[in-house]
Scaffold this active site. Structure first.
Site, PDB file in Angstrom:
ATOM      1  N   ARG A 172       0.841  -1.195   0.000  1.00 60.58           N
ATOM      2  CA  ARG A 172       0.000   0.000   0.000  1.00 60.58           C
ATOM      3  C   ARG A 172       0.877   1.245   0.000  1.00 60.58           C
ATOM      4  NH1 ARG A 172      -4.470  -1.783   4.611  1.00 60.58           N
ATOM      5  NH2 ARG A 172      -5.065  -3.748   3.622  1.00 60.58           N
TER       6      ARG A 172
ATOM      7  N   ARG B 268       3.127   1.055  10.324  1.00 65.94           N
ATOM      8  CA  ARG B 268       2.512   1.322   9.018  1.00 65.94           C
ATOM      9  C   ARG B 268       3.592   1.338   7.940  1.00 65.94           C
ATOM     10  NH1 ARG B 268      -2.496   2.842   8.331  1.00 65.94           N
ATOM     11  NH2 ARG B 268      -2.688   3.671  10.435  1.00 65.94           N
TER      12      ARG B 268
ATOM     13  N   GLU C 242      -5.076  -0.986  16.178  1.00 68.14           N
ATOM     14  CA  GLU C 242      -5.751  -1.986  15.345  1.00 68.14           C
ATOM     15  C   GLU C 242      -4.799  -3.111  14.948  1.00 68.14           C
ATOM     16  OE1 GLU C 242      -6.911  -2.500  10.728  1.00 68.14           O
ATOM     17  OE2 GLU C 242      -7.077  -0.465  11.543  1.00 68.14           O
TER      18      GLU C 242
ATOM     19  N   SER D 152      -9.183  -5.988  11.216  1.00 66.03           N
ATOM     20  CA  SER D 152     -10.484  -5.441  10.834  1.00 66.03           C
ATOM     21  C   SER D 152     -11.275  -6.552  10.187  1.00 66.03           C
ATOM     22  CB  SER D 152     -10.334  -4.274   9.849  1.00 66.03           C
ATOM     23  OG  SER D 152      -9.903  -3.108  10.493  1.00 66.03           O
TER      24      SER D 152
ATOM     25  N   ARG E  22       1.775  -6.404  12.908  1.00 69.69           N
ATOM     26  CA  ARG E  22       1.231  -5.791  14.125  1.00 69.69           C
ATOM     27  C   ARG E  22       1.169  -6.802  15.275  1.00 69.69           C
ATOM     28  NH1 ARG E  22      -2.742  -0.755  12.824  1.00 69.69           N
ATOM     29  NH2 ARG E  22      -1.413   0.141  11.202  1.00 69.69           N
TER      30      ARG E  22
END
Length: 517
Positions: free
Chosen positions: A357, A372, A444, A447, A484
């Site tokens: 991404r 990230r 997070e 999700s 994560r």
């Protein structure tokens, strides 16, 4: 490019379109993150970034109250993402949901206007084609009866004129349908009625918490003066952090791990896949490069093209090629344009992939470590099911992801996202947020979204139940984000002497090691 060679949600809206536009909507969309550039490749981060990570965050400015959202229950759109005619007939409902998502509503009136034009143009085209057909029949009759040749020529001229007019209307119709396709592709999913209304993450609802962060000092023998370290500092003390080298060769937002940290990353990946297999998910290995139709099917295109890594000298079956942002894309598309017998559902899959991404992250804490990155590993769960079992499958997926965190003994909380924080393709989403002691906060780690039939309409994934046919429901969720999870383990199992205790469930994957050191 033309949007007609693959089954899509758009084609279900516009069944008469043979070649509708797939031109990407390149209008600039909201950029959530600011670009961060590393000031040096000599260290993992600069002192400036360390300081920014510790600075107190500004108090958020209170948002204006949002108007109440119209509910789907009891409407024609209660159990569907809607067809073009349903959208045009339900502008108030769609406008309400777009407003609740903080999404522009300007396209809705345009859709209604274009749909009216579409119907008019279709009628005019068909009327002229019908006239040409009728006149052609008269020519045959005249010729059989030996009639006047001049009369035949006169009728032929009328036939050609009618066909020419029909062709003109057909050309205009194609332009209208192409614009409709583009506008509809850019509309997000309708929200489930249970999603709370709110502008941003501050209005998300904490459903439950698990684990006790306050028990960590006693569990890990931390002294009263010990300050838990950020995960990259923990990794650095284990000689497992090679990010300066990654930045040197690839730029900011890339990381490299070595020794015990690399082994821990592999152990987490294998643990997740093994546990998901036990929970009924079939492991799959899928490509990391997909064509634009696959991304259109799952909702990343056309809206979020700027977040994707596009490959400029390679194509997939003649379409533009991209690196996958998540395994949700290739796994969901395993069954594009397929129809299942209802008894063969659900289909549950799990796969480990690298994900890519462009999102650059924000300053401060997100600019550090593994939080990230442009490239990261994730184990993804995807379910394709009958609409009647959509809610049960969503809860199963959430429970499965929670089980992974519980077995790792990582404190976490489950959050139901509000309307303004729910993703483009999702009608409802839960986040699982792992506790990080370095910042005394939850971040997070998974999700889990239900998209209803939003993706299956685009991808043409259907079910058949007797004589009844319909679109399947698709669901996806992280099980878990490996990077994560690595962050959470390094922080929640760090020892004051620099070692990291190995979670009990990972010891078998780590050769029986008790500690990383």
């Amino acid at each position: 490019m033309i949007l007609a060679t693959h089954t899509s949600r758009v084609s279900s809206f516009l069944p008469t379109i043979a070649t509708a536009s797939r031109t990407a909507n390149r209008a600039a969309h909201r950029s959530i993150y600011q670009k961060t550039v590393f000031n040096s490749v000599e260290g993992a981060q600069t002192a400036k970034l360390h300081d920014e990570a510790k600075e107190p965050q500004e108090e958020p400015v209170p948002s204006e109250p949002m108007p109440p959202r119209l509910m789907r229950k009891g409407t024609d759109l209660e159990a569907t993402s809607g067809t073009l005619n349903q959208i045009a007939a339900s502008l108030d409902l769609y406008s309400s949901h777009l407003t609740s998502r903080k999404f522009p509503t300007t396209s809705l009136q345009r859709i209604q206007t274009l749909n009216t034009s579409r119907k008019s143009l279709q009628g005019s085209r068909d009327e002229n084609l019908g006239a040409a057909k009728k006149l052609s029949g008269e020519i045959g009759k005249i010729m059989k009866s030996g009639g006047d040749a001049s009369a035949v020529e006169e009728i032929k001229a009328k036939v050609e004129a009618a066909k020419g007019t029909a062709e003109k209307f057909s050309s205009e119709l194609g332009e209208v349908e192409a614009e409709l396709s583009e506008l509809i592709s850019a509309l997000p999913n309708l929200l489930d009625d249970s999603v709370p209304t709110g502008p941003d993450e501050s209005q998300n609802e904490v459903i439950s918490t698990w684990g006790s962060p306050s028990s960590l000092p006693a569990k890990l023998n931390w002294s009263p003066t010990f300050t838990p370290k950020w995960h990259d500092d923990v990794a650095l003390s284990l000689s497992g952090w090679l990010s300066p080298s990654a930045v040197k060769m690839s730029g900011s937002r890339f990381a490299s791990l070595s020794s015990s940290c690399a082994s821990l990353e592999r152990a987490l990946s294998n643990f997740f896949l093994d546990e998901l297999s036990k929970s009924g998910y079939t492991e799959v290995s899928v490509p990391s490069i997909v064509g634009s139709p696959a991304l259109t099917n799952t909702g990343q295109l056309p809206k979020f093209e700027e977040d994707l890594f596009k490959i400029h000298d390679f194509e997939c079956n003649g379409d533009a090629a991209y690196l996958i942002p998540t395994a949700e894309v290739p796994i969901t598309n395993l069954h594009s344009s397929e129809t299942f017998k209802s008894e063969d559902l659900p289909k549950r899959y799990a796969g480990l992939t690298d994900c890519y991404r462009k999102e650059a992250g924000s300053y401060g804490r997100d600019s550090r470590g593994l939080i990230r990155l442009h490239q990261f590993k994730k184990v993804e769960m995807v379910t394709i099911c009958h609409p009647d079992s959509g809610e049960d499958e969503h809860q199963k997926m959430v429970n499965t992801a929670e089980g992974l965190l519980q077995k790792l003994e990582i404190p976490y909380r489950k959050v139901l996202l509000c309307s303004g924080d729910t993703g483009f393709s999702a009608q409802k989403c839960y986040d699982l947020e792992a506790y990080l002691p370095s910042t005394d906060s939850y971040r997070e780690i998974s999700s889990i979204s239900s998209t209803g039939d939003f993706q299956s309409q685009r991808a043409g994934i259907k079910f058949k139940e007797g004589k009844k046919k319909g679109f399947c429901y698709t669901l996806n969720g992280s099980g878990l984000a490996v990077g994560r999870a690595l962050v959470a383990v390094l922080e929640n199992y760090q020892m004051e002497d620099g070692r990291v205790k190995v979670p009990e469930v990972l010891k078998g994957y780590m050769g029986g090691k008790e500690y990383l050191e």
